[in-house]
Design an enzyme around this catalytic site. Sequence first.
Site, PDB file in Angstrom:
ATOM      1  CE  LYS A   1       6.754  -5.968   1.581  1.00  9.25           C
ATOM      2  NZ  LYS A   1       7.249  -6.097   3.178  1.00  9.25           N
TER       3      LYS A   1
ATOM      4  CG  HIS B   1      -1.650  -0.906   1.167  1.00 11.63           C
ATOM      5  ND1 HIS B   1      -1.706  -2.167   2.033  1.00 11.63           N
ATOM      6  CD2 HIS B   1      -2.998  -1.291   0.921  1.00 11.63           C
ATOM      7  CE1 HIS B   1      -2.467  -3.094   2.002  1.00 11.63           C
ATOM      8  NE2 HIS B   1      -3.822  -2.379   0.992  1.00 11.63           N
TER       9      HIS B   1
END
Length: 280
Positions: free
Chosen positions: A185, A37
């Site tokens: 991830k 992110h």
Amino acid sequence: MIVAEKISDVRKNVAEWKKQGLTVGLVPTMGYLHEGHASLVDKAVSECDKVVVSDFVNPTQFGPNEDLAKYPRDFESDCKLLEAHGATLVFHPSVEEMYPENAATFVEILNDMPKKLCGKTRPIHFRGVCTVVSKLFNIVTPDKAFFGMKDAQQLSIIKKMVRDMSYGIEIIGCPIIREDDGLAKSSRNTYLSPEERMAATILSKAVFEGKKMVENGEKNVQTILDAQTKIIESEPLAKIDYVSAVDFSTLEDAAEVKPDTLFAMAVYIGTTRLIDNFLA
Ligand code: PAF
């Protein structure tokens, strides 16, 4: 960094920025933020004057037997990460704020794109994604929106929705960010036991092998999928949901490797479903 829980507060801030002629980027997330992110926020900060990050676990994209209740949440830690990466505003609405009582309008692509790949086991998922992303576009009215390539089918479907619905928003796809051992991830990696965490590297091993075969000139999609399947099947804790190749723009099955062929997989490690992919 501004923390906004109400749609009206986001609109007020965005209106002020637009009055000043500033550009606005949007990074939609479901929180529990990690370096993947952060890389989207970094890209947005590098391309836009103001960056809005939405942090909302969207109930409409979870099926009845999926992990909505246990989906990890840590808003305090999210805010620290966002502040450190230069986000301007985090939008953290309640479910009631996003979905008023008796809300009955959905945004849905009616061709086969949402039924392919992850759509086979998650039939309502992309309707929920398109609906919430569409709402976020209406609330934030960004110039650009940033999505991770890990959710490649989501990115392809959102690009299609943006074209079909004439949203004047540029959609930017950003590369997959991986752990040192290759695992992509994901907030869902926290579900893995230590043994499963080790087993989960089988996805990236299969991705890297497929990529190497493409780089070495292999053109036959099935040969690559067979090699990837064999690798995943060598891991006793892994159970394949799908290992497929499609055209990235249309999600139609691919037979021959072309520049935009997407090799995508979903694999259960124990009860945790993980996804990974590469683009030829
Ligand atoms: O990719 C995600 O985290 C979600 O699907 C999104 C785009 C934020 C919509 O809820």
